[in-house]
Motif scaffolding. Structure first.
Motif, PDB file in Angstrom:
ATOM      1  N   SER A  85      69.988  25.883 -15.905  1.00 49.67           N
ATOM      2  CA  SER A  85      68.544  25.649 -15.809  1.00 49.67           C
ATOM      3  C   SER A  85      68.272  24.463 -14.893  1.00 49.67           C
ATOM      4  O   SER A  85      69.163  23.626 -14.679  1.00 49.67           O
ATOM      5  N   ILE A  86      67.044  24.365 -14.428  1.00 49.77           N
ATOM      6  CA  ILE A  86      66.671  23.133 -13.697  1.00 49.77           C
ATOM      7  C   ILE A  86      66.764  21.955 -14.664  1.00 49.77           C
ATOM      8  O   ILE A  86      66.824  20.801 -14.254  1.00 49.77           O
ATOM      9  N   PHE A 119      68.176  28.578 -13.788  1.00 48.93           N
ATOM     10  CA  PHE A 119      66.849  29.191 -13.760  1.00 48.93           C
ATOM     11  C   PHE A 119      65.747  28.126 -13.747  1.00 48.93           C
ATOM     12  O   PHE A 119      65.834  27.127 -14.483  1.00 48.93           O
ATOM     13  N   GLY A 142      60.085  26.291 -24.873  1.00 50.18           N
ATOM     14  CA  GLY A 142      60.494  25.526 -23.694  1.00 50.18           C
ATOM     15  C   GLY A 142      59.387  24.636 -23.166  1.00 50.18           C
ATOM     16  O   GLY A 142      58.228  24.731 -23.566  1.00 50.18           O
ATOM     17  N   THR A 143      59.769  23.783 -22.250  1.00 48.57           N
ATOM     18  CA  THR A 143      58.820  22.853 -21.625  1.00 48.57           C
ATOM     19  C   THR A 143      57.913  23.576 -20.635  1.00 48.57           C
ATOM     20  O   THR A 143      56.801  23.148 -20.349  1.00 48.57           O
ATOM     21  N   THR A 144      58.392  24.718 -20.119  1.00 49.30           N
ATOM     22  CA  THR A 144      57.603  25.451 -19.119  1.00 49.30           C
ATOM     23  C   THR A 144      56.734  26.526 -19.753  1.00 49.30           C
ATOM     24  O   THR A 144      56.115  27.331 -19.042  1.00 49.30           O
ATOM     25  N   TRP A 189      62.763  16.441 -14.650  1.00 46.04           N
ATOM     26  CA  TRP A 189      63.274  17.599 -13.906  1.00 46.04           C
ATOM     27  C   TRP A 189      62.802  17.566 -12.458  1.00 46.04           C
ATOM     28  O   TRP A 189      61.804  16.920 -12.138  1.00 46.04           O
TER      29      TRP A 189
HETATM   30  C1  VAH Z   1      62.750  25.531 -21.051  1.00 43.72           C
HETATM   31  N1  VAH Z   1      62.108  27.737 -20.235  1.00 43.72           N
HETATM   32  O1  VAH Z   1      61.598  25.156 -20.796  1.00 43.72           O
HETATM   33  C2  VAH Z   1      63.238  26.826 -20.393  1.00 43.72           C
HETATM   34  C3  VAH Z   1      63.834  26.547 -19.026  1.00 43.72           C
HETATM   35  C4  VAH Z   1      63.522  25.366 -16.816  1.00 43.72           C
HETATM   36  C5  VAH Z   1      62.978  25.608 -18.180  1.00 43.72           C
HETATM   37  O2  VAH Z   1      65.119  26.085 -19.100  1.00 43.72           O
HETATM   38  O3  VAH Z   1      63.499  24.925 -21.774  1.00 43.72           O
END
Ligand code: VAH
Length: 316
Positions: free
Chosen positions: A117-118, A169, A182-184, A279
């Motif tokens: 992940s990012i 991702f 998630g944060t997004t 991030w």
């Molecule tokens: C999250 N949706 O928010 C995931 C993801 C880049 C974000 O890894 O944790």
């Protein structure tokens, strides 16, 4: 024909990779596991499904042998915001599940896909066009498990010749499966609220830039990398991929081209804001484009149009 096992198959990413794999490889060639079976009945009942904890290597090994599995998608993980509420549980599941899968893959000669992940980057990483090979000092427990996961997968490749591959991702936006803590998640919720009430209260600041990707591109990438010629891969775990970088204010502006009276307000969640601030704003994905022909199809305009049209159609 491939025989695929998808661990964590009912999560946001898992359920849509499972759906696409069953379409491409056939229902009986795609075996699913998850720790629950009370959601997504079409998937659970559409082909082989087992209730299994991702850390239970013995059960996974038995499934791999019974179905002659050659490729494992390991998608069971606690996401960033939820992980901060119980870091030890996040470490135990994210790492305990992954090492169980890698051991099964080593024993049975399976290839393994693991999403990074990012979130695997941190505040000391270059924030703009984050390079493929750079500093990775994440400050969330989710990011710690992602970096540890990348290193573990590379170790199993170099030490035991397990064919491990991974993708970092961005935030994944889907019109089928709800986000999972998630944060997004704001970038998904905003579309549903736009259709429902023409207003969204966002938990991140309006100028918070993050890399995002539409689910059809994320699914395509996860399948494409596992079909790529291994001789062309100079990287393994994990590849940067990028599709779009935007902030809530920009996303709201695109929504207003479809819903002119849409409004956004802010009620900042300090935990999620701190994670998002750590991030990158945007990634460069040159390695993925050169080594396995990655190319996104959706930008913010196309994704917004498809998301709103799909949600509006369903609400009629
Ligand atoms: C999250 N949706 O928010 C995931 C993801 C880049 C974000 O890894 O944790």
């Amino acid at each position: 024909m491939k025989n695929i096992l998808i661990i964590g198959s009912l999560g946001q990413l898992g359920s849509e990779i499972a759906l696409e794999c069953r379409k491409r490889y056939g229902d009986d060639h795609v075996v699913l596991t998850d720790i629950r079976n009370d959601v997504n009945k079409p998937l659970v009942e559409g082909g082989p499904f087992y209730l299994v904890d991702a850390r239970d290597g013995q059960s996974v090994d038995a499934i791999v042998k019974k179905h002659n599995i050659d490729t494992i998608y390991h998608l069971a993980a606690v996401l960033s915001a939820r992980a901060e509420k119980d870091p030890l549980n996040a470490w135990n599941l994210n790492m305990g599940g992954l090492i169980a899968t890698l051991e099964v893959a080593k024993t049975n000669g399976c290839a393994v896909f693991t999403p990074s992940s990012i979130g695997a980057f941190g505040p000391t990483t270059p924030k703009q066009y984050t390079p493929q090979d750079t500093i990775q000092r994440p400050t969330s427990i989710y990011g710690v498990t992602k970096v540890a996961g990348e290193l573990l997968c590379d170790y199993y490749y170099h030490k035991f010749d397990v064919d491990t591959r991974g993708i970092r991702f961005p935030g994944v936006i889907s019109n089928m499966t709800p986000p999972g803590g998630g944060t997004t998640d704001y970038a998904v919720e905003i579309y549903y609220e736009a259709v429902k009430s023409h207003h969204y209260t966002c938990f991140l600041r309006g100028d918070t830039y993050l890399d995002m990707i539409y689910m059809p591109d994320a699914v395509q990438a996860a399948i494409q990398i596992m079909e790529a010629n291994p001789a062309k891969l100079r990287h393994r775990n994990a590849f940067n991929i990028a599709a779009m970088s935007f902030c809530p204010e920009e996303q709201a502006a695109y929504i207003r081209t479809h819903i002119p009276d849409f409004t956004i307000s802010y009620d900042i969640d300090p935990v999620k804001q701190a994670i998002a601030d750590s991030w990158p704003d945007s990634l460069e994905d040159y390695a993925a484009r050169v080594e396995w022909d990655w190319k996104p199809r959706f930008d913010l305009a196309a994704m917004t149009s498809d998301m709103l049209t799909t949600i509006q159609r369903r609400s009629e």
